[in-house]
Design an enzyme around this catalytic site. Structure first.
Site, PDB file in Angstrom:
ATOM      1  N   TYR A  18       0.831  -1.208   0.000  1.00  0.00           N
ATOM      2  CA  TYR A  18       0.000   0.000   0.000  1.00  0.00           C
ATOM      3  C   TYR A  18       0.869   1.264   0.000  1.00  0.00           C
ATOM      4  O   TYR A  18       0.588   2.218  -0.741  1.00  0.00           O
ATOM      5  CB  TYR A  18      -0.898  -0.053   1.237  1.00  0.00           C
ATOM      6  CG  TYR A  18      -1.915   1.053   1.381  1.00  0.00           C
ATOM      7  CD1 TYR A  18      -3.135   1.013   0.707  1.00  0.00           C
ATOM      8  CD2 TYR A  18      -1.683   2.129   2.249  1.00  0.00           C
ATOM      9  CE1 TYR A  18      -4.083   2.014   0.874  1.00  0.00           C
ATOM     10  CE2 TYR A  18      -2.621   3.132   2.423  1.00  0.00           C
ATOM     11  CZ  TYR A  18      -3.820   3.072   1.731  1.00  0.00           C
ATOM     12  OH  TYR A  18      -4.750   4.065   1.912  1.00  0.00           O
TER      13      TYR A  18
ATOM     14  N   LYS B 288       0.887   4.112  -2.834  1.00  0.00           N
ATOM     15  CA  LYS B 288       0.510   5.502  -2.527  1.00  0.00           C
ATOM     16  C   LYS B 288       1.663   6.473  -2.831  1.00  0.00           C
ATOM     17  O   LYS B 288       1.411   7.629  -3.211  1.00  0.00           O
ATOM     18  CB  LYS B 288       0.067   5.612  -1.068  1.00  0.00           C
ATOM     19  CG  LYS B 288      -1.266   4.911  -0.780  1.00  0.00           C
ATOM     20  CD  LYS B 288      -2.363   5.319  -1.740  1.00  0.00           C
ATOM     21  CE  LYS B 288      -3.766   5.037  -1.231  1.00  0.00           C
ATOM     22  NZ  LYS B 288      -4.795   5.332  -2.249  1.00  0.00           N
TER      23      LYS B 288
HETATM   24  P1  NAP Z   1     -13.292   2.238   1.759  1.00  0.00           P
HETATM   25  O1  NAP Z   1     -14.301   2.696   2.760  1.00  0.00           O
HETATM   26  O2  NAP Z   1     -12.727   0.858   1.877  1.00  0.00           O
HETATM   27  O3  NAP Z   1     -13.929   2.442   0.311  1.00  0.00           O
HETATM   28  C1  NAP Z   1     -13.210   2.083  -0.842  1.00  0.00           C
HETATM   29  C2  NAP Z   1     -14.193   1.865  -1.970  1.00  0.00           C
HETATM   30  O4  NAP Z   1     -13.431   1.488  -3.131  1.00  0.00           O
HETATM   31  C3  NAP Z   1     -15.181   0.727  -1.678  1.00  0.00           C
HETATM   32  O5  NAP Z   1     -16.496   1.133  -1.989  1.00  0.00           O
HETATM   33  C4  NAP Z   1     -14.688  -0.369  -2.601  1.00  0.00           C
HETATM   34  O6  NAP Z   1     -15.702  -1.217  -3.096  1.00  0.00           O
HETATM   35  C5  NAP Z   1     -14.120   0.420  -3.762  1.00  0.00           C
HETATM   36  N1  NAP Z   1     -13.232  -0.384  -4.563  1.00  0.00           N
HETATM   37  C6  NAP Z   1     -12.302  -1.279  -4.159  1.00  0.00           C
HETATM   38  N2  NAP Z   1     -11.706  -1.866  -5.196  1.00  0.00           N
HETATM   39  C7  NAP Z   1     -12.266  -1.327  -6.308  1.00  0.00           C
HETATM   40  C8  NAP Z   1     -12.072  -1.548  -7.689  1.00  0.00           C
HETATM   41  N3  NAP Z   1     -11.174  -2.430  -8.158  1.00  0.00           N
HETATM   42  N4  NAP Z   1     -12.820  -0.835  -8.566  1.00  0.00           N
HETATM   43  C9  NAP Z   1     -13.752   0.040  -8.123  1.00  0.00           C
HETATM   44  N5  NAP Z   1     -13.975   0.289  -6.820  1.00  0.00           N
HETATM   45  C10 NAP Z   1     -13.243  -0.391  -5.925  1.00  0.00           C
HETATM   46  O7  NAP Z   1     -12.029   3.203   1.698  1.00  0.00           O
HETATM   47  P2  NAP Z   1     -11.820   4.742   2.159  1.00  0.00           P
HETATM   48  O8  NAP Z   1     -11.278   4.706   3.536  1.00  0.00           O
HETATM   49  O9  NAP Z   1     -13.009   5.548   1.834  1.00  0.00           O
HETATM   50  O10 NAP Z   1     -10.596   5.140   1.216  1.00  0.00           O
HETATM   51  C11 NAP Z   1     -10.762   5.803  -0.029  1.00  0.00           C
HETATM   52  C12 NAP Z   1      -9.381   6.116  -0.612  1.00  0.00           C
HETATM   53  O11 NAP Z   1      -8.657   6.916   0.322  1.00  0.00           O
HETATM   54  C13 NAP Z   1      -8.522   4.887  -0.867  1.00  0.00           C
HETATM   55  O12 NAP Z   1      -7.738   5.079  -2.024  1.00  0.00           O
HETATM   56  C14 NAP Z   1      -7.648   4.831   0.353  1.00  0.00           C
HETATM   57  O13 NAP Z   1      -6.464   4.132   0.105  1.00  0.00           O
HETATM   58  C15 NAP Z   1      -7.425   6.298   0.617  1.00  0.00           C
HETATM   59  N6  NAP Z   1      -7.038   6.612   1.994  1.00  0.00           N
HETATM   60  C16 NAP Z   1      -7.872   6.304   3.044  1.00  0.00           C
HETATM   61  C17 NAP Z   1      -7.461   6.625   4.343  1.00  0.00           C
HETATM   62  C18 NAP Z   1      -8.310   6.326   5.557  1.00  0.00           C
HETATM   63  O14 NAP Z   1      -7.844   6.579   6.683  1.00  0.00           O
HETATM   64  N7  NAP Z   1      -9.530   5.819   5.418  1.00  0.00           N
HETATM   65  C19 NAP Z   1      -6.228   7.229   4.561  1.00  0.00           C
HETATM   66  C20 NAP Z   1      -5.414   7.508   3.471  1.00  0.00           C
HETATM   67  C21 NAP Z   1      -5.840   7.204   2.187  1.00  0.00           C
HETATM   68  P3  NAP Z   1     -16.153  -2.551  -2.313  1.00  0.00           P
HETATM   69  O15 NAP Z   1     -16.918  -2.064  -1.139  1.00  0.00           O
HETATM   70  O16 NAP Z   1     -17.012  -3.277  -3.283  1.00  0.00           O
HETATM   71  O17 NAP Z   1     -14.903  -3.261  -1.950  1.00  0.00           O
END
Ligand code: NAP
Length: 253
Positions: free
Chosen positions: A154, A158
């Site tokens: 990851y 990133k």
């Molecule tokens: P999340 O709640 O896990 O949501 C991610 C979404 O992406 C889910 O709806 C998932 O669908 C979808 N997804 C996964 N694989 C996919 C694919 N191949 N094609 C299309 N959609 C796909 O994550 P989040 O926390 O909102 O994070 C959003 C972004 O921010 C990510 O890139 C993450 O790495 C980044 N980020 C998050 C955090 C944090 O603290 N949360 C921090 C830094 C960066 P399914 O539900 O069907 O799996």
């Protein structure tokens, strides 16, 4: 809103979490929004919510790492909502493990969604952006780009997205397209809840411990990131490109 005509935005991984908050915000900002996720049905409640608030949205099911699915999804958005000139590459997964236990499959899966996915989506929409001589791409990086135990895959993805962002900014700037990245710290979503579960810590305790380490003394919310996306895609941000902004309640998480 200062822009003259409604524009179309695609937000990937928008069924929940940061993507959903971003889609909701961009709809409020006046964009027609393609709510794209693996499963179109999972996008329908948000699409209905946006419509009931007077906005325009479309549920699109696609795996961003699948070249054919991406091409079909982008063509459908162009047909049904209008030429997409805003793209938020937000879809993401985690497959955490220490290096010696990390499988090649877990490495490839993470690279596939974050890097290949952002590449395929950006390549598919750039044609509409260059044609319109206006566009905005926002990539979701992470504080993990700076290194995070258990996240070799990851953090590499990133950090890779930051290089990708700067290169696209160089290539697309002359077409009026800006490309920026947001590197969130701890945001309360199912992704961080899953990390707490893997570590065997109740999510509330996990959040409390994280907040204690963050200068503003709280964890982030999806709306914190949506607000930053709203800035990057705004008309007035046209001179900001190739940047990575850490949205982490302090200089870094
Ligand atoms: P999340 O709640 O896990 O949501 C991610 C979404 O992406 C889910 O709806 C998932 O669908 C979808 N997804 C996964 N694989 C996919 C694919 N191949 N094609 C299309 N959609 C796909 O994550 P989040 O926390 O909102 O994070 C959003 C972004 O921010 C990510 O890139 C993450 O790495 C980044 N980020 C998050 C955090 C944090 O603290 N949360 C921090 C830094 C960066 P399914 O539900 O069907 O799996």
């Amino acid at each position: 809103m200062t822009q003259q005509a409604p524009r179309t935005a695609i937000v990937t991984g928008a069924a929940r979490g940061i993507g959903a908050a971003t889609a909701r915000r961009l709809a409020r900002d006046g964009f027609a929004v393609a709510v794209l996720d693996l499963n179109a049905d999972a996008c329908e409640p948000l699409v209905a919510e946006i419509a009931s608030d007077g906005g325009r949205a479309l549920a699109v099911g696609a795996d961003v790492s699948d070249e054919r699915a991406v091409a079909d999804a982008v063509a459908r958005v162009a047909d049904e909502l209008g030429a997409p000139t805003v793209l938020v590459n937000n879809a993401g997964i985690i497959r955490d493990n220490l290096l010696f236990k990390m499988s090649a499959g877990d490495w490839d899966a993470v690279m596939g969604v974050h890097l290949r996915g952002a590449f395929l989506m950006s390549r598919a929409v750039q044609a509409f952006m260059t044609e319109a001589r206006w566009g905005r791409i926002v990539n979701l990086s992470s504080t993990s780009a700076l290194g995070n135990r258990g996240q070799a895959n990851y953090s590499a993805a990133k950090a890779g997205l930051q290089g990708f962002t700067k290169t696209l900014a160089l290539e697309l700037g002359k077409f009026g397209v800006t490309v920026n990245a947001i590197a969130p710290g701890f945001i309360e979503t199912e992704m961080t809840a899953a990390t707490a579960e893997r570590l065997g810590v109740p999510f509330d305790d996990f959040k409390k411990a994280a907040a204690a380490q963050i200068p503003v003394q709280r964890t982030g919310r999806p709306e914190d990131i949506a607000h930053t996306v709203s800035f990057f895609v705004s008309e007035g941000a046209g001179f900001v490109s190739g940047q990575v902004i850490y949205v982490a309640g302090g200089p870094r998480a």
